[in-house]
Enzyme design. Structure first.
Site, PDB file in Angstrom:
ATOM      1  N   LYS A  92      43.851  47.752  44.983  1.00  0.00           N
ATOM      2  CA  LYS A  92      42.606  47.255  45.586  1.00  0.00           C
ATOM      3  C   LYS A  92      42.873  45.989  46.401  1.00  0.00           C
ATOM      4  O   LYS A  92      42.258  45.780  47.449  1.00  0.00           O
ATOM      5  CB  LYS A  92      41.551  46.995  44.500  1.00  0.00           C
ATOM      6  CG  LYS A  92      41.041  48.259  43.800  1.00  0.00           C
ATOM      7  CD  LYS A  92      40.256  49.170  44.732  1.00  0.00           C
ATOM      8  CE  LYS A  92      39.486  50.245  43.967  1.00  0.00           C
ATOM      9  NZ  LYS A  92      38.763  51.174  44.864  1.00  0.00           N
ATOM     10  N   TYR A  96      45.930  49.453  39.523  1.00  0.00           N
ATOM     11  CA  TYR A  96      44.680  49.690  40.267  1.00  0.00           C
ATOM     12  C   TYR A  96      44.312  48.419  41.029  1.00  0.00           C
ATOM     13  O   TYR A  96      43.945  48.461  42.209  1.00  0.00           O
ATOM     14  CB  TYR A  96      43.602  50.075  39.250  1.00  0.00           C
ATOM     15  CG  TYR A  96      42.168  50.009  39.698  1.00  0.00           C
ATOM     16  CD1 TYR A  96      41.567  51.065  40.384  1.00  0.00           C
ATOM     17  CD2 TYR A  96      41.364  48.888  39.382  1.00  0.00           C
ATOM     18  CE1 TYR A  96      40.230  51.012  40.758  1.00  0.00           C
ATOM     19  CE2 TYR A  96      40.027  48.829  39.755  1.00  0.00           C
ATOM     20  CZ  TYR A  96      39.470  49.885  40.431  1.00  0.00           C
ATOM     21  OH  TYR A  96      38.140  49.837  40.806  1.00  0.00           O
TER      22      TYR A  96
HETATM   23  N1  LIG Z   1      32.139  51.369  38.465  1.00  0.00           N
HETATM   24  C1  LIG Z   1      32.641  50.156  38.586  1.00  0.00           C
HETATM   25  O1  LIG Z   1      32.467  49.284  37.702  1.00  0.00           O
HETATM   26  C2  LIG Z   1      33.438  49.781  39.809  1.00  0.00           C
HETATM   27  C3  LIG Z   1      33.764  48.421  39.983  1.00  0.00           C
HETATM   28  C4  LIG Z   1      34.517  48.065  41.096  1.00  0.00           C
HETATM   29  C5  LIG Z   1      34.905  49.017  42.021  1.00  0.00           C
HETATM   30  N2  LIG Z   1      34.566  50.323  41.831  1.00  0.00           N
HETATM   31  C6  LIG Z   1      35.031  51.277  42.833  1.00  0.00           C
HETATM   32  O2  LIG Z   1      33.932  52.018  43.328  1.00  0.00           O
HETATM   33  C7  LIG Z   1      34.372  53.320  43.734  1.00  0.00           C
HETATM   34  C8  LIG Z   1      33.508  54.390  43.081  1.00  0.00           C
HETATM   35  O3  LIG Z   1      33.611  54.244  41.679  1.00  0.00           O
HETATM   36  P1  LIG Z   1      32.645  54.953  40.629  1.00  0.00           P
HETATM   37  O4  LIG Z   1      32.464  53.997  39.529  1.00  0.00           O
HETATM   38  O5  LIG Z   1      31.467  55.549  41.322  1.00  0.00           O
HETATM   39  O6  LIG Z   1      33.620  56.081  40.102  1.00  0.00           O
HETATM   40  P2  LIG Z   1      33.331  57.603  39.723  1.00  0.00           P
HETATM   41  O7  LIG Z   1      34.448  57.985  38.829  1.00  0.00           O
HETATM   42  O8  LIG Z   1      31.921  57.763  39.245  1.00  0.00           O
HETATM   43  O9  LIG Z   1      33.476  58.329  41.140  1.00  0.00           O
HETATM   44  C9  LIG Z   1      34.689  58.432  41.811  1.00  0.00           C
HETATM   45  C10 LIG Z   1      34.719  59.767  42.520  1.00  0.00           C
HETATM   46  O10 LIG Z   1      35.972  59.889  43.217  1.00  0.00           O
HETATM   47  C11 LIG Z   1      36.396  61.241  43.097  1.00  0.00           C
HETATM   48  N3  LIG Z   1      37.849  61.369  43.274  1.00  0.00           N
HETATM   49  C12 LIG Z   1      38.823  60.976  42.417  1.00  0.00           C
HETATM   50  N4  LIG Z   1      40.037  61.347  42.873  1.00  0.00           N
HETATM   51  C13 LIG Z   1      39.825  61.982  44.053  1.00  0.00           C
HETATM   52  C14 LIG Z   1      40.699  62.599  44.995  1.00  0.00           C
HETATM   53  N5  LIG Z   1      42.022  62.647  44.821  1.00  0.00           N
HETATM   54  N6  LIG Z   1      40.153  63.169  46.083  1.00  0.00           N
HETATM   55  C15 LIG Z   1      38.799  63.146  46.285  1.00  0.00           C
HETATM   56  N7  LIG Z   1      37.932  62.578  45.418  1.00  0.00           N
HETATM   57  C16 LIG Z   1      38.448  61.992  44.310  1.00  0.00           C
HETATM   58  C17 LIG Z   1      35.983  61.638  41.688  1.00  0.00           C
HETATM   59  O11 LIG Z   1      35.930  63.054  41.523  1.00  0.00           O
HETATM   60  C18 LIG Z   1      34.628  60.951  41.557  1.00  0.00           C
HETATM   61  O12 LIG Z   1      33.555  61.820  41.909  1.00  0.00           O
HETATM   62  C19 LIG Z   1      35.858  53.411  43.322  1.00  0.00           C
HETATM   63  O13 LIG Z   1      36.668  53.121  44.425  1.00  0.00           O
HETATM   64  C20 LIG Z   1      35.986  52.320  42.278  1.00  0.00           C
HETATM   65  O14 LIG Z   1      37.292  51.817  42.183  1.00  0.00           O
HETATM   66  C21 LIG Z   1      33.840  50.725  40.744  1.00  0.00           C
END
Ligand SMILES: NC(=O)c1ccc[n+]([C@@H]2O[C@H](COP(=O)([O-])OP(=O)(O)OC[C@H]3O[C@@H](n4cnc5c(N)ncnc54)[C@H](O)[C@@H]3O)[C@@H](O)[C@H]2O)c1
Length: 266
Positions: A157, A153
């Protein structure tokens, strides 16, 4: 009678998740939103909530890793108006360590977090060029900047941050700005399993953050809103950490290295 000017369209992927939902809500102040997710149940809940607050928003089911779905997405988004903004926010992490990683989890991590974002950019390349001032925001992660586990992952990124610069450099002549955001730890669905394994996981994480507060989905949304606004018209090709100082350094490590009590209690 005053004529209503159609709002430009912002495509927000992963809008059924907590961060995507916050981004869609914030951008809906200035844009019509194409809210995209693979999970229609999560997406419809989010969209209903925003519609009740007056947002113009359409829920579009799409598996971003499937080319046929991307083609349908491009047509459905075009029906909403002129697409000027793409927020590649959908993402997820599979294997925790290199030891746990398999060929299958590696492919899954790279496909969703890097390939799907670039394919989505290609899907909206023409409207982003045509509008003369397009915006691409890639939601990366602090994992793309240093090592915090989830190696595949993280590699994806890091690749996404590099792809952000590539878009900025190659498409700047069309007025397209391309920027990434690197969130720190944010309490979302993505942490469900880790929180179940250790209910103190967020308190433990906090100890590493200089600001002693974790970012929230609205903090990411605010950064997206700034980066797509005219106030950021000369900002492109950057990765903006929204991480309460995590990637700046660690006070406890600074304490060890300096042996100075000035870092005590930091
Ligand atoms: N939460 C954290 O701590 C964190 C930290 C750094 C980066 N991020 C990044 O932020 C972004 C959002 O993360 P989040 O925590 O809200 O995650 P989340 O799991 O709450 O939301 C991610 C969404 O992406 C959708 N998704 C997954 N695969 C998919 C696909 N093939 N097609 C369409 N939609 C798809 C899921 O259904 C989900 O609704 C991500 O890119 C994640 O890597 C999150």
């Amino acid at each position: 009678m005053t004529e209503q000017v159609a709002k430009p369209v912002a495509v927000v992927t992963g809008a059924g998740g907590d961060i995507g939902m916050a981004i869609a809500a914030k951008l809906s102040e200035t844009h019509t939103i194409a809210a995209v997710d693979i999970d229609m149940t999560a997406l419809e809940g989010a969209v209903d909530n925003l519609e009740n607050h007056g947002a113009h928003i359409a829920a579009i089911q799409c598996d971003l890793t499937k080319q046929a779905d991307l083609e349908r997405l491009s047509k459905e988004a075009a029906r909403l108006g002129e697409v000027t903004t793409l927020v590649n926010n959908a993402g997820a992490a599979a294997a925790l360590t290199l030891h746990q990683m398999t060929a299958k989890t590696l492919s899954k991590d790279l496909t969703l977090n890097l390939e799907a974002a670039l394919n989505c950019f290609k899907t909206f390349e023409q409207p982003l060029i045509a509008c003369g001032a397009g915006n691409v925001i890639n939601i990366a992660s602090v994992n793309g900047l240093s090592v915090y586990g989830h190696p595949a992952y993280s590699a994806a990124k890091a690749g996404l941050i590099q792809a952000t610069r590539s878009i900025a450099v190659e498409y700047g002549r069309y007025g397209i700005r391309s920027n990434a955001i690197a969130p720190g730890t944010i309490k979302t669905q993505a942490w469900k399993t880790r929180q179940a394994a250790n209910p103190d996981v967020f308190a433990e994480a906090l100890a590493w953050y200089p600001l002693k507060t974790l970012p929230e989905p609205d903090d990411i949304a605010a950064a997206v809103s700034f980066l797509v606004s005219p106030a950021a018209r000369c900002i492109t090709g950057i990765c903006l950490p929204v991480d309460s100082g995590l990637t700046a350094g660690s006070p406890s490590l600074a304490r060890t290295f300096t042996q100075s009590s000035d870092f005590d209690g930091c």
